[in-house]
Motif scaffolding. Structure first.
Motif, mmCIF file in Angstrom:
data_model
loop_
_atom_site.group_PDB
_atom_site.id
_atom_site.type_symbol
_atom_site.label_atom_id
_atom_site.label_comp_id
_atom_site.label_asym_id
_atom_site.label_seq_id
_atom_site.Cartn_x
_atom_site.Cartn_y
_atom_site.Cartn_z
ATOM 1 N N ASN A 38 -10.725 55.957 65.041
ATOM 2 C CA ASN A 38 -10.233 57.331 64.932
ATOM 3 C C ASN A 38 -11.173 58.137 64.073
ATOM 4 O OD1 ASN A 38 -8.002 57.244 66.486
ATOM 5 N ND2 ASN A 38 -6.556 56.887 64.816
ATOM 6 N N TYR A 154 7.609 60.597 76.958
ATOM 7 C CA TYR A 154 6.204 60.565 76.559
ATOM 8 C C TYR A 154 5.272 60.057 77.661
ATOM 9 C CZ TYR A 154 2.667 60.162 72.914
ATOM 10 O OH TYR A 154 1.568 60.319 72.138
ATOM 11 N N GLY A 181 0.762 55.458 73.416
ATOM 12 C CA GLY A 181 2.211 55.547 73.443
ATOM 13 C C GLY A 181 2.856 54.886 74.633
ATOM 14 N N HIS A 227 -18.697 57.322 63.406
ATOM 15 C CA HIS A 227 -19.208 58.400 62.566
ATOM 16 C C HIS A 227 -20.100 59.363 63.324
ATOM 17 C CE1 HIS A 227 -17.575 56.018 59.379
ATOM 18 N NE2 HIS A 227 -17.535 57.153 58.748
ATOM 19 N N SER D 42 -0.394 50.804 68.779
ATOM 20 C CA SER D 42 -1.435 51.718 69.248
ATOM 21 C C SER D 42 -1.059 53.165 68.911
ATOM 22 C CB SER D 42 -1.635 51.552 70.749
ATOM 23 O OG SER D 42 -0.442 51.863 71.413
ATOM 24 N N ASN D 43 -1.974 54.058 69.183
ATOM 25 C CA ASN D 43 -1.712 55.484 68.981
ATOM 26 C C ASN D 43 -0.466 55.899 69.746
ATOM 27 O OD1 ASN D 43 -3.639 56.316 67.301
ATOM 28 N ND2 ASN D 43 -4.838 57.476 68.806
ATOM 29 N N GLY D 44 0.395 56.629 69.100
ATOM 30 C CA GLY D 44 1.568 57.138 69.800
ATOM 31 C C GLY D 44 2.692 56.141 69.954
ATOM 32 N N GLN D 87 4.195 58.597 50.118
ATOM 33 C CA GLN D 87 3.574 58.383 51.409
ATOM 34 C C GLN D 87 2.183 59.000 51.402
ATOM 35 O OE1 GLN D 87 5.684 60.115 54.713
ATOM 36 N NE2 GLN D 87 3.986 59.723 56.103
ATOM 37 N N PRO D 89 -0.212 60.351 53.819
ATOM 38 C CA PRO D 89 -0.055 60.676 55.235
ATOM 39 C C PRO D 89 -1.319 60.397 56.053
ATOM 40 C CG PRO D 89 -0.244 62.667 53.945
ATOM 41 C CD PRO D 89 -0.237 61.544 52.975
ATOM 42 N N GLU D 90 -1.100 60.328 57.338
ATOM 43 C CA GLU D 90 -2.199 60.105 58.263
ATOM 44 C C GLU D 90 -3.205 61.250 58.158
ATOM 45 O OE1 GLU D 90 -0.820 59.671 62.250
ATOM 46 O OE2 GLU D 90 -2.842 59.687 63.077
ATOM 47 N N ARG D 93 -4.562 64.429 54.612
ATOM 48 C CA ARG D 93 -3.797 65.651 54.302
ATOM 49 C C ARG D 93 -3.869 66.035 52.835
ATOM 50 N NH1 ARG D 93 -0.024 66.143 58.765
ATOM 51 N NH2 ARG D 93 0.969 67.901 57.731
ATOM 52 N N GLU D 167 -2.447 54.734 58.168
ATOM 53 C CA GLU D 167 -3.822 54.611 58.662
ATOM 54 C C GLU D 167 -4.892 54.980 57.635
ATOM 55 O OE1 GLU D 167 -4.934 54.868 62.412
ATOM 56 O OE2 GLU D 167 -2.972 55.034 63.352
ATOM 57 N N MET D 170 -8.611 55.286 58.840
ATOM 58 C CA MET D 170 -8.976 56.195 59.911
ATOM 59 C C MET D 170 -10.244 56.995 59.601
ATOM 60 S SD MET D 170 -6.410 58.842 61.508
ATOM 61 C CE MET D 170 -6.812 60.339 62.280
ATOM 62 N N GLY D 171 -11.217 56.843 60.482
ATOM 63 C CA GLY D 171 -12.435 57.643 60.388
ATOM 64 C C GLY D 171 -13.331 57.291 59.229
ATOM 65 N N LEU D 172 -13.147 56.138 58.658
ATOM 66 C CA LEU D 172 -13.967 55.781 57.510
ATOM 67 C C LEU D 172 -14.971 54.694 57.884
ATOM 68 C CD1 LEU D 172 -11.330 55.687 54.641
ATOM 69 C CD2 LEU D 172 -12.679 57.600 55.493
ATOM 70 N N GLN D 199 -3.990 50.861 62.588
ATOM 71 C CA GLN D 199 -4.417 50.575 63.938
ATOM 72 C C GLN D 199 -5.399 49.406 63.895
ATOM 73 O OE1 GLN D 199 -6.728 53.553 66.072
ATOM 74 N NE2 GLN D 199 -4.809 54.133 67.029
ATOM 75 N N ASN D 200 -6.087 49.357 62.791
ATOM 76 C CA ASN D 200 -7.048 48.299 62.555
ATOM 77 C C ASN D 200 -6.263 47.038 62.212
ATOM 78 O OD1 ASN D 200 -9.078 46.629 61.643
ATOM 79 N ND2 ASN D 200 -10.200 48.322 60.681
ATOM 80 N N TYR D 202 -6.575 43.859 62.586
ATOM 81 C CA TYR D 202 -7.147 42.680 61.966
ATOM 82 C C TYR D 202 -7.156 42.816 60.440
ATOM 83 C CZ TYR D 202 -10.382 39.241 60.390
ATOM 84 O OH TYR D 202 -10.943 38.209 59.701
#
Lengths: 258, 330, 431, 240, 393
Positions: A38, A154, A181, A227, D42-44, D87, D89-90, D93, D167, D170-172, D199-200, D202
């Motif tokens: 992501n 969904y 989803g 990235h 997974s996403n969603g 929390q 947040p994703e 934020r 997450e 995410m994006g790191l 999501q990761n 493992y």
């Protein structure tokens, strides 16, 4: 034959580089997957192809013609349509109308003709509805024709997005996380649908997806972003065993365990 | 032609500043609410108007009790402005409770909140008119004169290309009080805990609530401050111009809103700047348009001038002069 | 209570019963208006039949025919026995004018999702377009031609005004396209104000609009030699244009363009990705919406015989917006109802109550201060209505519903088409 | 309703909706004190919705959530936070136009004592020394990894009893992800109870005591970290 | 039927019930008298409500005063007073209401020319006579409608009269003109400007302002910078009062002049002490000058608890002209209720009617031959101002 070529595509947002120097060639009628964690820049990449964002530098060629500088609707008219990661349906319109909007650029009706009730325009509209119904049938939404799109579940919304996109008769179809989803059963149906679309609709498909099962199963080639950079590309098997990919995305564990 | 314009400049600046600071404070009310709720609170102009009337009521009450003659004017003024500000602040909180919070709970579309704000604006205008008319038979209310000592700025002798400029003590009062209010607000927003909470809520309401911030209360506080400032400005307006009616909020509200948009809606310093700039522009246009156009267009075009500048600004910088461009996430 | 509702249930099931009851209603209220010619209630009850008709379970064509007959024949005929004939028809004309305008705004706000707070400007443009040429005003700046034009020009001017207003709609649209959401509100508001101020000031250096003096003595329209001057005649003009507007709106709503509007409203980015040109689509909404107002502006100018800028204030723009929101954004029947309710409230109900109150005060010596007159509390009443509706009936009086297609028929057609394709395919293989 | 629970946090059969769409269907899970529990999917699939339902940002339609013996499913977000559930947040934020210092201060919004705030800030700097160097920088100008550190630091300023991370990877860049996960582990070892949504899969399962797998709004699997890691289904779906 | 469907129906029904209350049965004249109604239209709300209400009350008093005469003939006169809100559309709608009420035989109104012009088109279509106490725009009677009359002076009399006074008496050589961009204000200011120019004065500025605003400093600083001998304002007291005040604050000590729109106690209330040195032209005479007028003022105060405004007496006289015509029409119709045509004719033929403030003889356009313009001066912050001159045509 390469239908789509991406050359050195770079996008910066106020100094932050979202994608840098991405190259990609897509063969006609192939299924290509773009994967990566992501925030890796996958959606930005899609946004540039569909002209939602203009790239900072680089070029996008469809059948040899550059798409850079076009408006989103022009890109669509050239033959590229897409679905969205965060579903973007026309929520207050019916399922059928959503598909009809997808057909917008192929409908030869004009509003003045509609007002004058010209017979051939009426015929176009009637035929359009039948075609739209066929598309809904195809994506398995024939029972929700009159439902408001916003009220669908969904998974159904995801399928409607695909239906709407193929209604535009694209040459290249971009799917942004189509399986997000969905449960395994739905994902399987989707996998079949994507396969089927490729053969039946003669369309080239590029998809962003996290579900590795799906990706490995249907892709002809895979591009991995991390990235904002392309760290690997190749056939599924090559990617599966690419060390860089495993580290960045699949997880280190996959190396030791896999 | 140019000589004429320059001669008059000091006076235009003084008058423009008076009107501009009034616009600025009212514009802040729009901008604060917009910053936090992304809602154009169309009723804000009428909150300002209500403040002016509340000030008038307090002033007349004080006069009726004989305080006006007994107390120094500045003390009377402070009493009036404080009471009016608190009352309008509470009114603002009430409006938010009744008209906006239920919609927020329902997640109604933004347009609907806009409609309620128009509704509130109608109700306030008519209620105030109704009460004023019932009391006095005429809804135009004239306040007892205060702070009308006249000063002349003797510029001409020192700088002969300028004409002398005149102003009243009320001008100083308006200027000083609004500057105090603006500084106080700026300090409050940037230096205090509640100000920080307000900024946080404006930037990300969901996440702010995760930080133990009671978002509804912060919104109430925002409405209180915005409305109290508006109400206080109403009192200043009453003292500066002497006469108020229930429709001043409408006229001034549109201008202040324009000023807020000009400065970049949601940005408090932008609103201050936009307000002062609009006031100056308007005053400049009113006194110089006919000189510039050789009589083809007179002062009556000043609003056209203001709106065209607004539209031009928005065309070339759609987020306003100080606003930040928001990139929609796809 | 239950038996009552059961009774209604029973009636509601049969089309025949419904029609009979409806007819009875029209007859009773019609007779009511005939016998009590000055009763506003009887008049309004008769009009109310249109709303009942809307909810009846009849087929669409029958409803349209009945509705048109009632409004074009029954109501004017019965009302003509009343002293208040002209008043009734005046109300009817105003309802027609504002319905068309509200439908125009509905295209902009309801379909295309663009908030417009200066909509009355287009009405003004239409009104002035006619007024200038149908009075001697034009001769003050036009070097050629004889003015006022003859009454026959009125009919042409309806279309000219539609086009002029549409051009102004595009003029407004062009800057607006760069601006989004709430900024749009202030730009349109500013545009409306600019137009109003210009109209009020363009008496020098060139006298185009006669400035704040307004344009008086506008020539009455002429219909095959009949000079049209009274409300009952304008009623038919307004009604005809109104029908035209409904037709256009209904057809456009479900056309390619209409779908494009709604798609842009629901999701701009997705709409673009489906090949919808944003600029063209939005401009079309502004232009078409404006043209309705322009047409009715001509009717308004001809009816008033006088126009000046005071009729086109921001408050009027808001009122049209109120009609749209009150009725139900995007809902054509809703918007019509909204316009009718607002106009009737403004011109009949509130006025009547005020008159009654002032009659009370003069007849029985009960003094009611003029401040209390409900007519003056228009704003208050509309304000409360707006708030209540926004809070409790967000979707308006008649919420928008998407048209449903006949799925069974579609399925059949689709199957037939498939069969046909197969045939030609196999035919092709054979040959 | 007197719900009782033997667990520190227990989520019982909650259904949550986004406008009309059902996002969660009878989700059941629990966390005991001192545990790291991970929620993967997974996403969603409903991971974030689960967290939001616990923190009060989404109000579940049915079911109950019991935290520290208290039913909290009807609480507003700020009340839940006051009870000690933080929390992250994703997408971090963080407040982009607040400085790093202000971002941290706002984490301790409910604390009045300035010394306490300073103390907590020092603790955060222990975990994330980099934040100390950037105290006066605007949050929005920092890199993704720094923002994630700030987001976690901000949550730590609340001195939470339960820390929920949405997450964090995410994006790191992988190296940063590793750092973050090390810190998460470290915090847990110092006694913090953690609910980690990832999501990761493992990496998450590696540090987790237990895990849940969520799919289209339903919990489809649960078990301890090793079990899940070895589970064929999980491996096929998430570990490739 | 579903509940959702019922709700809008109920809403509408509720509205209709509201009307029910409004629909009063026509009271067929108490004690067996035939009812004749006289309409009145003036702004009872809005910026010029003070003036509008004065007209209404004046008309009311006139009817009360002559009620007995009519009762003797078997008639009862009633006033049907409507609020035109200063809005042309409202005026037309009201005109329609008056026109459709067969008992209404004539109308007193309006205050604003902009409202009177479109409304009078409706009156004229319905043969309904209108006598205006206050509309001064030339176009009102220049259309030569048989139903339209006025008893006050026209702008092309009032404006020039003001200009004559300003240039000849006040010796103003440089004049700055401000107007409020309404039909009334522009019309008057234009007439003033043209005459002043003719008399050799220099118009150093001609500017418009926006009605409803409170800050006119922009225009005024331009005005003051030009150092005029006199500032003229065409408009109404709401803005006029403030312009006077702000001009004085700017250090303008010269005379300020205005039209009859300033002829109100509200001018003094708003401008306060600054009103000293303000001149105004009015089409309304000072009632306190004559015995008749003083009696009227006393009676008015007793009846309504308010002091007379300039237009109180004009409302009274306009209604008086109507009643005069009405009586003539009744006499000419064998004491039966006359038709509107008869009333229209009878009113137009009124000659040498002696009102409390003006004598009335209507000419073929409907203008009053005896209409006068009066010049007043505020020597003190007190209403009414002092009458300086009386100018006849």
């Amino acid at each position: 034959m390469n239908i789509l070529e991406v050359k050195h595509l770079t996008k910066e947002f106020g100094g932050l580089t979202a994608t840098s120097d991405i190259n990609m060639t897509v063969e006609k009628n192939a299924i290509t997957a773009v994967i990566g964690p992501n925030g890796a820049g996958k959606t930005t990449f899609f946004n540039m192809i569909t002209a939602v964002y203009q790239p900072t530098s680089g070029d996008i060629l469809l059948n040899g013609k550059s798409l850079v500088g076009l408006k989103p609707h022009q890109v669509s008219q050239f033959g590229i349509t897409r679905t969205f990661q965060n579903i973007r349906l026309f929520e207050n319109m019916t399922v059928l109308e959503n598909v009809l909007v997808g057909m917008h650029q192929n409908l030869k009706s004009h509003w003045i003709g509609t007002l004058l009730q010209l017979p051939h325009i009426r015929k176009i509209e009637e035929d359009a509805r039948v075609t739209a119904y066929d598309i809904l049938n195809y994506v398995g939404l024939e029972n929700y024709v009159n439902e408001n799109a916003g009220n669908l579940a969904y998974g159904a919304q995801r399928r409607l997005e695909i239906g709407r996109a193929i209604a535009a008769k694209p040459k290249v179809l971009l799917l942004d996380e189509p399986a997000a989803g969905m449960n395994p059963k739905e994902t399987e149906r989707l996998t079949n649908l994507i396969h089927d679309m490729r053969t039946k609709l003669d369309v080239t498909i590029i998809l962003i997806e996290h579900d590795m099962n799906l990706v490995m199963k249907i892709s002809d080639s895979i591009y991995v972003l991390d990235h904002g950079e392309l760290i690997a590309s190749g056939k599924p098997n090559e990617i599966r065993n690419n060390k860089k990919v495993i580290e960045a995305y699949l997880g280190k564990g996959a190396v030791s365990n896999g | 032609m140019l000589a004429h314009i320059i001669q008059n400049l000091p006076q235009v600046l003084i008058d423009g500043l008076t009107l501009g600071v009034v616009y600025a404070v009212v514009a802040i009310g729009y901008t604060m609410v917009y910053g936090i709720l992304e809602l154009i609170n169309f009723a804000h102009g009428d909150v300002f108007m209500t403040g002016a009337f509340m000030g008038a009521i307090v002033l007349f009450l004080l006069m009726g009790m004989g305080f006006l003659a007994a107390l120094p004017a500045i003390l009377v003024f402070i009493i009036v402005i404080v009471i009016a500000a608190i009352a309008t602040g509470l009114l603002g909180v009430g409006i938010e409770r009744v008209a906006y919070r239920p919609l927020r709970k329902k997640n109604a579309p933004k347009l609907i909140a806009l409609i309620t704000s128009i509704g509130i604006s109608f109700v306030l205008e008519d209620l105030v008119r109704f009460i004023a008319e019932l009391k006095t038979g005429n809804y135009i209310v004239t306040a007892p004169p205060m702070f009308n000592h006249k000063f002349t700025l003797n510029l001409h002798s020192a700088l002969p290309f300028f004409n002398n400029a005149t102003f009243q003590s009320s001008f100083l009062l308006v200027l000083i009080v609004t500057i105090i209010m603006l500084i106080a607000l700026d300090l409050f927003v940037n230096k205090t805990k509640w100000g920080m909470a307000m900024r946080a809520v404006a930037q990300d309401r969901d996440t702010a609530s995760l930080m133990t911030i009671n978002v509804n209360r912060v919104i109430s506080v925002t409405f209180f401050i915005g409305s109290a400032l508006g109400g206080a400005t109403g009192v200043l307006f009453m003292i500066q111009y002497g006469t108020i009616d229930p429709y001043i909020g409408f006229v001034l509200g549109i201008k202040a809103f324009t000023a807020a948009v000009l400065g970049g809606i949601g940005n408090i310093r932008g609103a201050m700047f936009g307000g002062v700039m609009l006031g100056l522009l308007e005053m400049f246009a009113a006194s110089n348009l006919s000189i510039i156009t050789h009589g083809a267009m007179g002062a009556e075009y000043k609003d056209v001038f203001a709106f065209i500048i607004l539209i031009l600004v928005l065309i070339f910088k759609p987020e306003g002069l100080f606003g930040k461009a928001v990139v929609e996430k796809v | 209570m239950t038996s009552l509702s059961a009774f209604f249930e029973k009636i509601a099931q049969s089309k025949k019963n419904q029609s009979i009851l409806f007819l009875a209603y029209v007859i009773v209220t019609g007779a009511g208006l005939f016998l009590l010619p000055d009763s506003t209630i009887a008049f309004l009850l008769l009009l109310f039949s249109i709303l009942i008709l809307y909810y009846l379970n009849l087929n669409l064509r029958a409803k349209w025919v009945t509705g048109i007959v009632i409004l074009a024949v029954v109501v004017p005929f019965i009302a003509s026995f009343s002293d208040s004939y002209q008043t009734y028809m005046e109300v009817g004309t105003l309802v027609g004018i504002y319905c068309a305008m509200a439908l125009g705004l509905n295209i902009v706000v309801g379909f295309a999702g663009l908030l417009d707070l200066g909509f009355i400007a287009f009405f003004a443009v239409g009104a002035y377009t006619y007024a200038i040429f149908a009075s001697d005003q034009a001769s003050k700046f036009m070097p050629f031609g004889h003015y006022p034009l003859s009454g026959g020009a009125f009919w042409i001017f309806i279309f000219i005004a539609a086009i002029v207003a549409a051009i102004f709609g595009i003029l407004l649209g062009v800057p607006v396209l760069r601006v989004r959401g709430d900024y749009l509100a202030i730009v349109t508001l500013g545009f409306g104000e600019i137009i109003r101020i210009l109209l009020n000031n363009m008496d020098h250096p060139i006298n185009i609009t006669n400035g704040s003096m307004g344009i008086a003595s506008i020539a009455p329209p002429n219909f095959f030699g009949i000079s049209i001057g009274s409300s009952n005649q304008f009623y038919y003009i307004a009604f005809a244009i109104f029908l035209l507007v409904i037709y256009v709106v209904r057809k456009l709503e479900y056309s390619k363009l209409g779908r494009a509007w709604k798609a842009v409203r629901d999701n701009e980015i997705a709409a673009q990705s489906m090949g919808i040109p944003l600029v063209k689509t939005k401009l079309a909404a502004f232009a078409i919406g404006a043209s309705f107002s322009g047409m009715m502006g001509v009717v308004f100018a001809a009816k008033q015989m006088f126009v000046d800028a005071t009729s086109f204030t921001y408050l009027e723009s808001t009122m049209v917006l109120v009609m749209v929101i009150l009725g139900g954004m995007g809902s054509v029947p809703g918007v019509i109802l909204g316009a009718a309710v607002v106009i009737i409230l403004r011109t009949q109900v509130l006025t009547n109550i005020s008159n009654w109150l002032s009659a009370m005060s003069s007849n029985y010596g009960i003094s009611i201060p003029p401040a209390l007159s409900p007519e003056k509390m228009q704003l208050l009443i509309f304000g409360i209505l707006l708030i209540v509706f926004a809070l409790y009936r967000t979707q308006g009086l008649i919420p928008h519903k998407n048209r449903k297609v006949d799925v069974a028929a579609l399925k059949k057609e689709s199957e037939q088409a498939a069969l046909k394709r197969e045939k030609t395919a196999s035919g092709g293989a054979d040959s | 309703m007197a719900e009782v629970s033997n667990h520190f946090l227990e989520v019982k059969k909650i259904d949550s909706f986004y406008s009309q769409i059902q996002a969660l269907e009878g989700v059941d899970l629990y966390i005991d004190k001192g545990e790291i529990v991970t929620l993967i999917g997974s996403n969603g699939a409903g991971k974030s919705t689960t967290l939001k339902s616990i923190s009060g940002q989404v109000r579940p339609k049915n079911g109950s959530i019991i935290f520290d013996g208290q039913e909290i499913s009807k609480f507003q977000a700020h009340k839940t936070a006051l009870l000690g559930i933080a929390q992250v947040p994703e997408g971090r934020r963080i407040f982009p136009r607040l400085t790093v210092r202000e971002n941290l201060q706002i984490g301790a919004f409910s604390v009045k004592d300035k010394h306490v705030i300073a103390e907590r800030m020092e603790r955060v700097f222990n975990y994330f020394p980099r934040l100390k160097e950037r105290l006066n920088q605007k949050g929005g100008t920092m890199s993704g990894g720094e923002q994630q550190m700030l987001a976690i630091g901000r949550a730590l300023m609340m001195k939470p009893k339960l820390l929920m991370l949405d997450e964090p990877s995410m994006g790191l860049a992988p190296i940063i992800v590793e750092q973050i996960f090390d810190i998460i582990k470290e915090m847990n070892e110092e006694g913090m109870t953690i609910l980690l949504v990832e999501q990761n899969a493992y990496q998450a399962l590696q540090i987790a005591d237990r895990g849940y797998v969520i799919q289209t709004g339903q919990i489809v699997l649960d078990g301890n970290g090793d079990e899940l890691m070895k589970n064929e289904q999980v491996r096929a779906a998430y570990l490739a | 039927m579903k509940l959702k469907r019922v709700v809008p129906l109920l809403a509408i029904i509720a509205l209709l019930v509201g009307v029910l209350a409004a629909c009063s049965p026509k009271s067929g004249g108490s004690n067996g008298k035939t009812v004749i109604e006289i309409g009145s239209q003036s702004p009872l709300s809005g910026g010029s409500a003070t003036l509008g209400d004065a007209i209404r009350l004046g008309a009311k008093l006139a009817i009360e005063d002559r009620q007995k005469e009519f009762e003797k003939k078997g008639f009862q006169i009633k006033l049907k007073d409507l609020d035109d809100q200063g809005d042309p559309k409202k005026g037309v709608a009201n005109a329609q209401i008056l026109a459709s009420d067969k008992d209404v035989l004539a109308v007193v109104g309006h205050l604003n020319s902009g409202v009177a012009i479109p409304s009078s088109e409706v009156y004229n279509k319905n043969n309904l006579a209108m006598v205006s106490p206050a509309t001064t725009a030339t176009v009102v009677t220049d259309r030569k409608l048989p139903t339209v009359n006025r008893i006050c002076a026209r702008d092309d009399f009032q404006g020039p009269a003001g200009a004559n006074f300003a240039v000849k008496t006040l010796k103003a050589k440089k004049i700055f003109v401000i107007q409020d961009k309404t039909a009334y204000g522009s019309g008057l200011a234009e007439q003033f400007r043209d005459q002043a120019k003719k008399l050799g004065a220099e118009i150093v500025g001609y500017e418009g302002i926006t009605v409803g605003e409170k800050d006119f400093n922009g225009v005024l600083s331009q005005a003051v910078a030009k150092k005029p001998d006199l500032i003229y304002f065409g408009g109404v007291y709401a803005e006029g009062g403030l312009i006077i005040k702000q001009a004085r604050q700017k250090g303008f000590d010269g005379p300020i002049m205005g039209g009859d729109g300033l002829d109100s106690s509200s001018t003094v209330q708003i401008a306060g002490d600054s009103v000293k040195g303000v001149y105004l032209t009015s089409v309304a005479g000072d009632v306190s000058k004559t015995e008749k007028g003083q009696a009227f003022a006393k009676k008015y105060k007793k009846e309504f608890g308010k002091n007379v405004e300039s237009y109180s007496a004009y409302g009274y006289d306009a209604a008086g002209v109507i009643l005069e015509g009405l009586m003539k029409a009744i006499d000419g119709n064998d004491d039966k209720k006359p038709t509107r045509e008869q009333v229209t004719k009878a009113i137009r033929s009124v000659q040498n009617y002696d009102g409390v403030t003006t004598k009335v003889s209507l000419d073929d356009k409907g203008d009053n031959k005896y209409a006068k313009v009066y010049i007043y001066n505020f020597a003190e912050a007190k209403y009414p101002p002092v009458q300086k001159a009386e100018i006849s045509q």
